[in-house]
Design a protein around this motif. Sequence first.
Motif, PDB file in Angstrom:
ATOM      1  N   LYS A  37       9.434  -9.058  98.937  1.00 34.56           N
ATOM      2  CA  LYS A  37       9.132  -9.856 100.131  1.00 34.56           C
ATOM      3  C   LYS A  37      10.350 -10.466 100.800  1.00 34.56           C
ATOM      4  O   LYS A  37      10.353 -10.670 102.009  1.00 34.56           O
ATOM      5  N   THR A  38      11.395 -10.769 100.035  1.00 36.70           N
ATOM      6  CA  THR A  38      12.559 -11.447 100.612  1.00 36.70           C
ATOM      7  C   THR A  38      13.803 -10.574 100.615  1.00 36.70           C
ATOM      8  O   THR A  38      14.839 -11.010 101.095  1.00 36.70           O
ATOM      9  N   LYS A  39      13.700  -9.397 100.055  1.00 39.98           N
ATOM     10  CA  LYS A  39      14.859  -8.488  99.938  1.00 39.98           C
ATOM     11  C   LYS A  39      15.998  -9.129  99.147  1.00 39.98           C
ATOM     12  O   LYS A  39      17.160  -8.802  99.320  1.00 39.98           O
ATOM     13  N   MET A  40      15.636 -10.055  98.272  1.00 37.52           N
ATOM     14  CA  MET A  40      16.600 -10.703  97.389  1.00 37.52           C
ATOM     15  C   MET A  40      17.071  -9.687  96.347  1.00 37.52           C
ATOM     16  O   MET A  40      16.319  -8.794  95.973  1.00 37.52           O
ATOM     17  N   SER A  41      18.287  -9.835  95.879  1.00 34.14           N
ATOM     18  CA  SER A  41      18.772  -8.937  94.833  1.00 34.14           C
ATOM     19  C   SER A  41      18.015  -9.211  93.536  1.00 34.14           C
ATOM     20  O   SER A  41      17.493 -10.316  93.332  1.00 34.14           O
ATOM     21  N   LYS A  42      17.977  -8.228  92.653  1.00 37.29           N
ATOM     22  CA  LYS A  42      17.305  -8.419  91.362  1.00 37.29           C
ATOM     23  C   LYS A  42      17.934  -9.577  90.601  1.00 37.29           C
ATOM     24  O   LYS A  42      17.236 -10.423  90.055  1.00 37.29           O
ATOM     25  N   TYR A  43      19.249  -9.597  90.586  1.00 30.84           N
ATOM     26  CA  TYR A  43      19.953 -10.644  89.842  1.00 30.84           C
ATOM     27  C   TYR A  43      19.597 -12.031  90.373  1.00 30.84           C
ATOM     28  O   TYR A  43      19.302 -12.941  89.603  1.00 30.84           O
ATOM     29  N   SER A  44      19.601 -12.194  91.698  1.00 33.84           N
ATOM     30  CA  SER A  44      19.274 -13.492  92.297  1.00 33.84           C
ATOM     31  C   SER A  44      17.834 -13.892  92.024  1.00 33.84           C
ATOM     32  O   SER A  44      17.544 -15.058  91.728  1.00 33.84           O
TER      33      SER A  44
END
Length: 75
Positions: A37-44
């Motif tokens: 949903k936010t295109k956040m990185s996996k790590y973040s």
Amino acid sequence: MAVKSKDKDNKEFYIVDKRILPKSIQNVIKVNDLILKTKMSKYSAIKKVGISRSTYYKYKDFIKPFYEGGEDKVY
């Protein structure tokens, strides 16, 4: 009520209420949602939810949203 289904690899699938799942599985679901949903990185996303990377990678391939399907598959 659980709906049980077997695929050609003899894997068994159940539809269950998310509230009965262990907290670690619920957190993996949260990470997957953040990534989608936010295109956040996996790590973040993993850091934001507060789980270990090993927990995420242990379960991530086994969790799919109900609406997501593949070739001629209904989840």
